[in-house]
Design a protein around this motif. Structure first.
Motif, short mmCIF file in Angstrom:
data_model
loop_
_atom_site.label_atom_id
_atom_site.label_comp_id
_atom_site.label_asym_id
_atom_site.label_seq_id
_atom_site.Cartn_x
_atom_site.Cartn_y
_atom_site.Cartn_z
N ALA A 270 1.01 -1.15 -0.01
CA ALA A 270 -0.06 -0.02 0.05
C ALA A 270 0.75 1.31 0.11
N GLU A 271 2.03 1.32 0.77
CA GLU A 271 2.86 2.41 0.80
C GLU A 271 3.33 2.71 -0.54
N TYR A 272 4.02 1.65 -1.27
CA TYR A 272 4.61 1.66 -2.59
C TYR A 272 3.74 2.25 -3.49
N LEU A 273 2.50 1.68 -3.51
CA LEU A 273 1.43 2.10 -4.56
C LEU A 273 0.97 3.52 -4.23
N PHE A 274 1.11 3.92 -2.88
CA PHE A 274 0.55 5.46 -2.68
C PHE A 274 1.86 6.35 -3.14
N GLU A 275 2.98 6.03 -2.99
CA GLU A 275 4.18 6.77 -3.42
C GLU A 275 4.18 6.89 -4.91
N LEU A 276 3.81 5.50 -5.62
CA LEU A 276 3.95 5.83 -6.88
C LEU A 276 2.66 6.39 -7.60
N ALA A 277 1.56 6.54 -7.11
CA ALA A 277 0.53 7.44 -7.37
C ALA A 277 1.11 8.82 -7.14
N ASN A 278 1.50 9.22 -6.17
CA ASN A 278 1.98 10.60 -5.88
C ASN A 278 3.21 11.13 -6.91
N LEU A 279 3.77 9.94 -7.48
CA LEU A 279 4.77 10.52 -8.37
C LEU A 279 4.07 10.74 -9.93
N TYR A 280 2.80 9.85 -9.98
CA TYR A 280 2.10 10.29 -11.26
C TYR A 280 1.55 11.43 -11.15
N LEU A 281 1.10 12.05 -9.89
CA LEU A 281 0.34 13.46 -9.62
C LEU A 281 1.32 14.36 -10.07
N TYR A 293 -4.30 4.63 -6.88
CA TYR A 293 -5.16 4.83 -5.83
C TYR A 293 -6.33 3.66 -5.80
N GLY A 294 -6.65 3.60 -7.02
CA GLY A 294 -7.75 2.61 -7.07
C GLY A 294 -7.36 1.09 -6.53
N SER A 295 -6.04 0.73 -6.61
CA SER A 295 -5.50 -0.37 -6.28
C SER A 295 -5.60 -0.41 -4.65
N ILE A 296 -5.16 0.66 -4.27
CA ILE A 296 -5.14 0.97 -2.65
C ILE A 296 -6.69 0.65 -2.17
N LEU A 297 -7.45 1.39 -2.69
CA LEU A 297 -8.95 1.18 -2.04
C LEU A 297 -9.49 -0.06 -2.31
N GLU A 298 -9.06 -0.67 -3.26
CA GLU A 298 -9.75 -2.01 -3.68
C GLU A 298 -9.00 -3.06 -2.60
N ARG A 299 -7.73 -2.96 -2.52
CA ARG A 299 -7.00 -4.28 -1.79
C ARG A 299 -6.90 -3.72 -0.33
N TYR A 300 -6.58 -2.48 0.10
CA TYR A 300 -6.33 -2.31 1.05
C TYR A 300 -7.04 -1.04 2.09
N PRO A 301 -8.57 -1.32 1.80
CA PRO A 301 -9.22 -0.36 2.24
C PRO A 301 -9.27 0.18 3.82
N GLY A 302 -8.47 -0.74 4.51
CA GLY A 302 -8.57 -0.51 5.94
C GLY A 302 -7.15 0.19 6.29
N HIS A 303 -6.25 0.35 5.41
CA HIS A 303 -4.89 0.84 5.41
C HIS A 303 -4.79 2.26 5.79
N PRO A 304 -3.86 2.68 6.65
CA PRO A 304 -3.76 4.14 7.29
C PRO A 304 -3.63 5.12 6.01
N VAL A 305 -3.25 4.77 4.82
CA VAL A 305 -2.90 5.54 3.47
C VAL A 305 -4.47 5.68 2.67
N ALA A 306 -5.20 4.81 3.10
CA ALA A 306 -6.39 4.57 2.20
C ALA A 306 -7.07 5.89 2.21
N PRO A 307 -7.54 6.59 3.39
CA PRO A 307 -8.15 7.91 3.12
C PRO A 307 -7.51 9.09 2.48
N TYR A 308 -6.18 8.95 2.52
CA TYR A 308 -5.63 10.07 1.50
C TYR A 308 -5.57 9.54 0.17
N ALA A 309 -5.55 8.47 0.08
CA ALA A 309 -5.74 7.90 -1.55
C ALA A 309 -7.10 8.37 -1.97
N LEU A 310 -8.27 8.03 -0.94
CA LEU A 310 -9.41 8.74 -1.40
C LEU A 310 -9.68 9.98 -1.75
#
Length: 321
Positions: A270-281, A293-310
């Protein structure tokens, strides 16, 4: 064998069986046999060895308070036995492992004064420094570490003491001196087990200081010269963040994708996906960011980075109309 019986053959067989159980990692059963032996043969010359071994098994079973009682009993009843010196060290070590750092420092200090020529003296002095450091008694910790280096310069504990001086220096707020000590340690003992740990910690501290060029160099050293050792998920993620801070987004993305492939089963995807999404941004690529971000929300909806991804996903949708 019943308590009070004095059959040395039965006693020897009991100890032999207990030692076999220890080798089979059946520590609880071995402890029962030791207790039976101690009750049956209170005058046996094997009592100090049995008590010491019992204490070690209790440590292995994570029964620290029981082990402390056993070793204190050894020292009380057999203070001059061949096991007393190691028993005193174990008492100090148990206090350290139990988080009783000031008591541990005092006990290690007593050990050094009582056993100055012991092979364990340099380790006891190093652990004195560690205990004082954990208790936030930084001047006393620094004194202990320096004594290790001056009194036992060739011991295997000297690198640990140098490492300790760096931690105390960092705690005192002198970052540049800490960084210099860390680099010196790695240059002096490049093959020591501490070297990759020191580099990883230095890199993390440099990231916090936003000194990305230096952090990138440290992680390049770590991932290059120590690539034969297991690379932790955190190290690869931090290396990617250093590349990102330096503006090397392609290298950062490559490290992040490498981390996703290698470490996804180990909890940091989840952390890797989040940082990769930030790079795209940062590149203005909302489509790529939304995919991650969609991968995070689908696979890790309860992870601490999920609200930021949303939240960031919503921002992307707004920008793209």
């Amino acid at each position: 064998v019943e308590a009070g019986e004095e059959n040395p053959f039965h006693g020897s067989a009991m100890l032999h069986l207990a030692e076999s159980l220890i080798e089979e990692e059946r520590g609880g059963e071995a402890l029962e046999l030791f207790d039976r032996f101690l009750a049956a043969y209170p005058a046996s010359p094997e009592i100090p060895r049995v008590l010491f071994t019992k204490g070690e098994v209790q440590i292995g079973e994570d029964r620290l308070q029981d082990a402390l009682e056993t070793f204190n009993g050894l020292l009380l009843r057999h203070p001059t036995s061949a096991y007393a010196e190691d028993g005193r060290f174990k008492v100090a070590w148990i206090h350290y492992r139990s988080g009783e750092f000031e008591e541990a420092a005092a006990r290690f200090g007593d050990f050094i004064r009582e056993n100055p020529d012991s092979d364990l003296a340099p380790l006891a002095l190093l652990k004195t420094g560690d205990a004082e450091y954990r208790a936030r008694n930084f001047p006393r910790a620094l004194e202990a570490y320096r004594r290790v280096m001056s009194e036992y310069p060739g011991s295997p504990y000297t690198p640990g003491a140098r490492y300790g001086t760096g931690l105390v220096t960092l705690a005192g707020g002198n970052f540049d001196a800490y960084a210099a000590i860390s680099r010196e340690l790695v240059r002096t003992w490049p093959d020591h087990d501490l070297a990759p740990t020191v580099l990883s910690q230095l890199g993390r501290q440099l990231l916090l200081k936003k000194r990305y060029d230096e952090a990138g160099a440290v992680y390049a050293h770590l991932l290059g010269d120590y690539s034969g050792r297991e690379t932790s998920p955190e190290v690869l993620l931090q290396a990617a963040l250093a590349e990102r801070g330096r503006g090397e987004r392609l290298d950062a993305a490559r490290k992040l994708r490498e981390g996703i492939r290698e470490f996804s089963p180990r909890g940091l995807e989840a952390e890797y996906l989040f940082e990769l999404a930030n790079l795209y941004l940062e590149e203005g690529d909302c489509s790529g960011a939304l995919e991650e971000y969609g991968s995070i929300l689908e696979r890790y909806p309860g992870h601490p980075v999920a609200p930021y991804a949303l939240f960031d996903s919503a921002g992307c949708h707004l920008r793209s109309g």
